[in-house]
Design an enzyme around this catalytic site. Structure first.
Site, PDB file in Angstrom:
ATOM      1  N   SER A 118      50.561  18.232 -24.360  1.00 15.81           N
ATOM      2  CA  SER A 118      49.693  19.038 -23.504  1.00 15.81           C
ATOM      3  C   SER A 118      48.901  20.057 -24.306  1.00 15.81           C
ATOM      4  O   SER A 118      49.327  20.508 -25.365  1.00 15.81           O
ATOM      5  CB  SER A 118      50.543  19.785 -22.474  1.00 15.81           C
ATOM      6  N   LEU A 141       0.844  -1.196   0.000  1.00 13.17           N
ATOM      7  CA  LEU A 141       0.000   0.000   0.000  1.00 13.17           C
ATOM      8  C   LEU A 141       0.878   1.244   0.000  1.00 13.17           C
ATOM      9  O   LEU A 141       1.700   1.430   0.892  1.00 13.17           O
ATOM     10  CB  LEU A 141      -0.913   0.018   1.224  1.00 13.17           C
ATOM     11  N   GLY A 198      -1.526   1.717  15.794  1.00 13.56           N
ATOM     12  CA  GLY A 198      -2.719   0.985  16.195  1.00 13.56           C
ATOM     13  C   GLY A 198      -2.380   0.051  17.351  1.00 13.56           C
ATOM     14  O   GLY A 198      -1.356  -0.636  17.328  1.00 13.56           O
ATOM     15  N   ARG A 202       2.296  14.631   6.395  1.00 10.96           N
ATOM     16  CA  ARG A 202       3.271  15.144   7.362  1.00 10.96           C
ATOM     17  C   ARG A 202       4.673  15.319   6.772  1.00 10.96           C
ATOM     18  O   ARG A 202       5.530  15.927   7.387  1.00 10.96           O
ATOM     19  CB  ARG A 202       3.313  14.218   8.593  1.00 10.96           C
TER      20      ARG A 202
HETATM   21  C1  UD1 Z   1      -1.312   2.181   9.946  1.00  6.58           C
HETATM   22  C2  UD1 Z   1      -2.225   1.222  10.705  1.00  6.58           C
HETATM   23  C3  UD1 Z   1      -1.781   1.191  12.141  1.00  6.58           C
HETATM   24  C4  UD1 Z   1      -0.329   0.765  12.242  1.00  6.58           C
HETATM   25  C5  UD1 Z   1       0.575   1.656  11.383  1.00  6.58           C
HETATM   26  C6  UD1 Z   1       1.947   1.060  11.289  1.00  6.58           C
HETATM   27  C7  UD1 Z   1      -4.395   1.303   9.575  1.00  6.58           C
HETATM   28  C8  UD1 Z   1      -5.781   1.809   9.642  1.00  6.58           C
HETATM   29  N1  UD1 Z   1      -3.577   1.673  10.597  1.00  6.58           N
HETATM   30  O1  UD1 Z   1      -1.515   3.469  10.466  1.00  6.58           O
HETATM   31  O2  UD1 Z   1      -2.589   0.295  12.869  1.00  6.58           O
HETATM   32  O3  UD1 Z   1       0.099   0.814  13.597  1.00  6.58           O
HETATM   33  O4  UD1 Z   1       0.050   1.748  10.031  1.00  6.58           O
HETATM   34  O5  UD1 Z   1       2.831   1.872  10.561  1.00  6.58           O
HETATM   35  O6  UD1 Z   1      -4.065   0.560   8.679  1.00  6.58           O
HETATM   36  N2  UD1 Z   1      -2.420   4.143   2.343  1.00  6.58           N
HETATM   37  C9  UD1 Z   1      -3.022   4.019   1.110  1.00  6.58           C
HETATM   38  N3  UD1 Z   1      -4.250   4.578   0.922  1.00  6.58           N
HETATM   39  C10 UD1 Z   1      -4.927   5.209   1.905  1.00  6.58           C
HETATM   40  C11 UD1 Z   1      -4.306   5.344   3.159  1.00  6.58           C
HETATM   41  C12 UD1 Z   1      -3.031   4.787   3.354  1.00  6.58           C
HETATM   42  O7  UD1 Z   1      -2.457   3.440   0.188  1.00  6.58           O
HETATM   43  O8  UD1 Z   1      -6.048   5.678   1.642  1.00  6.58           O
HETATM   44  C13 UD1 Z   1      -1.069   3.580   2.532  1.00  6.58           C
HETATM   45  C14 UD1 Z   1      -0.047   4.650   2.851  1.00  6.58           C
HETATM   46  O9  UD1 Z   1       0.585   5.092   1.652  1.00  6.58           O
HETATM   47  C15 UD1 Z   1       0.937   3.930   3.754  1.00  6.58           C
HETATM   48  C16 UD1 Z   1       0.115   2.856   4.403  1.00  6.58           C
HETATM   49  O10 UD1 Z   1      -1.052   2.713   3.622  1.00  6.58           O
HETATM   50  O11 UD1 Z   1       1.991   3.346   3.029  1.00  6.58           O
HETATM   51  C17 UD1 Z   1      -0.238   3.196   5.844  1.00  6.58           C
HETATM   52  O12 UD1 Z   1      -1.006   4.375   5.866  1.00  6.58           O
HETATM   53  P1  UD1 Z   1      -0.858   5.457   7.001  1.00  6.58           P
HETATM   54  O13 UD1 Z   1      -1.853   6.525   6.746  1.00  6.58           O
HETATM   55  O14 UD1 Z   1       0.549   5.843   7.195  1.00  6.58           O
HETATM   56  O15 UD1 Z   1      -1.361   4.616   8.265  1.00  6.58           O
HETATM   57  P2  UD1 Z   1      -0.989   4.853   9.775  1.00  6.58           P
HETATM   58  O16 UD1 Z   1      -1.817   5.944  10.316  1.00  6.58           O
HETATM   59  O17 UD1 Z   1       0.474   4.952   9.929  1.00  6.58           O
HETATM   60 CA    CA Z   2       2.265   5.292   8.574  1.00  6.46          CA
END
Ligand code: UD1
Ligand code: CA
Length: 455
Positions: free
Chosen positions: A395, A6, A135, A13
């Site tokens: 040179s 993903l 999480g 941020r």
């Molecule tokens: C997520 C987990 C959390 C965990 C943490 C670990 C969920 C709901 N939460 O939180 O439990 O402790 O990762 O690092 O999964 N992404 C998408 N599409 C979206 C949203 C996110 O592709 O709509 C991808 C982001 O690019 C990223 C990953 O998913 O690579 C995680 O997303 P992020 O928003 O960073 O989740 P966290 O809040 O860190």
């Molecule tokens: Ca994250």
């Protein structure tokens, strides 16, 4: 087993116009760290992209399947966007693009527990001193119950130190079905992937203690801190494998670099890409090497080398710049302020000072004098220079390409050479020197006479 990564998130941020997973760690984009470990485990890899999809696509090999998540509605929604990738009869490992330092061995143990116990899902967790942002794992005794996101935690849940790493493996069919049930009823109004576990009967936990492996990158401070930690690990491994690193604080080596024993890396040195360096070399100080193959007993001091090949017993620098397509054979010396591009320098030849060699072939035992320039660009296209064995270029010579210098020839210093030179010849391409004897003396006598005349 399939692997889905993903990587569609905005990375708000990071405060960047570039998608988060395209940011580099030790010169390697974050997404490629994840993909490279995935490749060791499966041939069937998919990536969910959204923000900056075009920018990220460029970083991926053709065999990676790309799924677009059109809106950012959460990690669960991201997986839904790749629904067609999930196979009912196959396990699927889901990784997060912003958790870059996972190792194969950690994933291997997760997969093993999953498959041996025939789990519906197996998740990777860790206990953190400071679990903020992650999480939380809610358990009843030793039984997994659910994951609660930081923003949805109740006060007592906030205290839980065991957190979800973002890494889990699922039975394809179960995941597909569970995804249909999740809703965005939570503090962030997102479809959380972590909610699917509520619909499984058999979820098991594998706990790791390797903090670095599961650390997520959310802002540039974390990016810098993590780079520091992973850099230290990489350098430690090289040192334990027989490489001397004089100053680990100022040495940057990316993860795919190989270095032979007894090589010494001096301070302020960067070795990037999948560079390979042989044994008994001395690299640095103040040197940057990217995507180069370097054999044994090579010295490179205060220089830049990219996409070049250097055979053994070569000395480069100080202040040399080898650009793409440079091949340097055994025993060659490339010295200060020498630039090469798409150039082959054969055995025991020397270009020691102030020279540009572009689109050039240099034979064996050639001496390229100080200030030699190959004029390879005619304003429209690049042209080739060919200098045969044992030639001597005086040179400050300009070699106007396309041009061939025959074997064993001598070019007089200061020449502009525009025509091919046959072998065993002397070529001079400069104005003849004229000496006017007594010229200055005559001038001053004339001046005195003019003064006398009152002029
Ligand atoms: C997520 C987990 C959390 C965990 C943490 C670990 C969920 C709901 N939460 O939180 O439990 O402790 O990762 O690092 O999964 N992404 C998408 N599409 C979206 C949203 C996110 O592709 O709509 C991808 C982001 O690019 C990223 C990953 O998913 O690579 C995680 O997303 P992020 O928003 O960073 O989740 P966290 O809040 O860190
Ligand atoms: Ca994250």
């Amino acid at each position: 087993m399939k692997i889905l990564i993903l990587a569609a998130g905005q990375g708000k941020r990071m405060k960047s116009k570039m998608p988060k997973v395209a940011h580099k760690i030790l010169d390697k984009p974050m997404i490629n760290w994840v993909i490279d470990v995935a490749k060791q485990l499966s041939k069937d890899i998919g990536v969910v992209l959204g923000n900056g999809i075009e920018q990220v696509k460029k970083l991926l090999d053709d065999d990676i399947k790309i799924f677009e998540q059109k809106e950012r509605l959460g990690t669960g929604h991201a997986v839904m966007s790749a629904e067609q990738f999930i196979d009912n009869n196959e396990d699927i490992l889901i990784l997060y693009g912003d958790v870059p330092f996972l190792s194969k061995s950690t994933l291997d143990s997760l997969i093993k527990v999953h498959q041996e116990n025939d789990n519906e899902a197996t998740i990777l967790t860790i206990e953190l001193e400071d679990p903020t942002g992650y999480g939380r794992i809610i358990k009843k005794g030793n039984e997994f119950i659910k994951i609660v996101e930081e923003k949805d935690t109740k006060a007592e849940e906030k205290e839980i130190k065991e957190v979800y790493t973002g890494i889990a493996i699922y039975k394809g069919e179960k995941l597909k079905r569970a995804l249909k049930n999740i809703t965005p009823q939570n503090a962030q109004g997102e479809y959380y992937l972590t909610d699917v576990f509520r619909y499984f009967k058999k979820v098991k936990i594998v706990k790791t203690d390797r903090e670095i492996e599961v650390a997520g990158v959310n802002d540039r401070v974390q990016l810098a801190n993590l780079e520091k930690k992973i850099r230290k690990e990489i350098l430690t491994n090289h040192m334990l494998n027989g490489v001397t690193i004089i100053d680990p604080d100022t040495t940057y080596i990316s993860p795919d670099v190989e270095i032979g024993i007894d090589t010494i890396i001096h301070p302020q040195t960067y070795i990037f890409g999948n560079s390979r360096i042989g044994q008994n070399c001395e690299i640095g100080p103040m040197t940057r090497i990217k995507k180069c193959v370097i054999e044994n007993d090579v010295k490179i001091i205060r220089s830049e080398c990219e996409l070049s090949e250097i055979k053994s017993n070569v000395s480069i620098g100080p202040f040399s710049r080898l650009r793409e397509g440079t091949i340097i054979e055994e025993g060659v010396k490339i010295g200060n302020f020498v630039e090469t591009k798409k150039t082959h320098v054969s055995k025991n030849s020397k270009a020691q000072h102030l020279t540009y060699l572009g689109d050039t072939y240099v034979g064996e035992e050639v001496n390229i004098g100080a200030g030699t320039i190959t004029c390879n660009f005619d304003g429209e296209k690049k042209n080739k220079t060919y200098i045969d064995d044992k030639s001597f270029i005086g040179s400050n010579t300009s070699l106007v390409a396309p041009i061939k210098i025959g074997k064993n020839s001598l070019i007089g210093a200061g020449s502009v050479i525009t025509k091919d030179v046959p072998e065993n010849s002397l070529a001079l391409g400069r104005a003849h020197q004229v000496n006017k004897e007594g010229w200055l003396l005559e001038k001053s006598i004339q001046k005195v006479q003019n003064i006398k005349k009152g002029e």
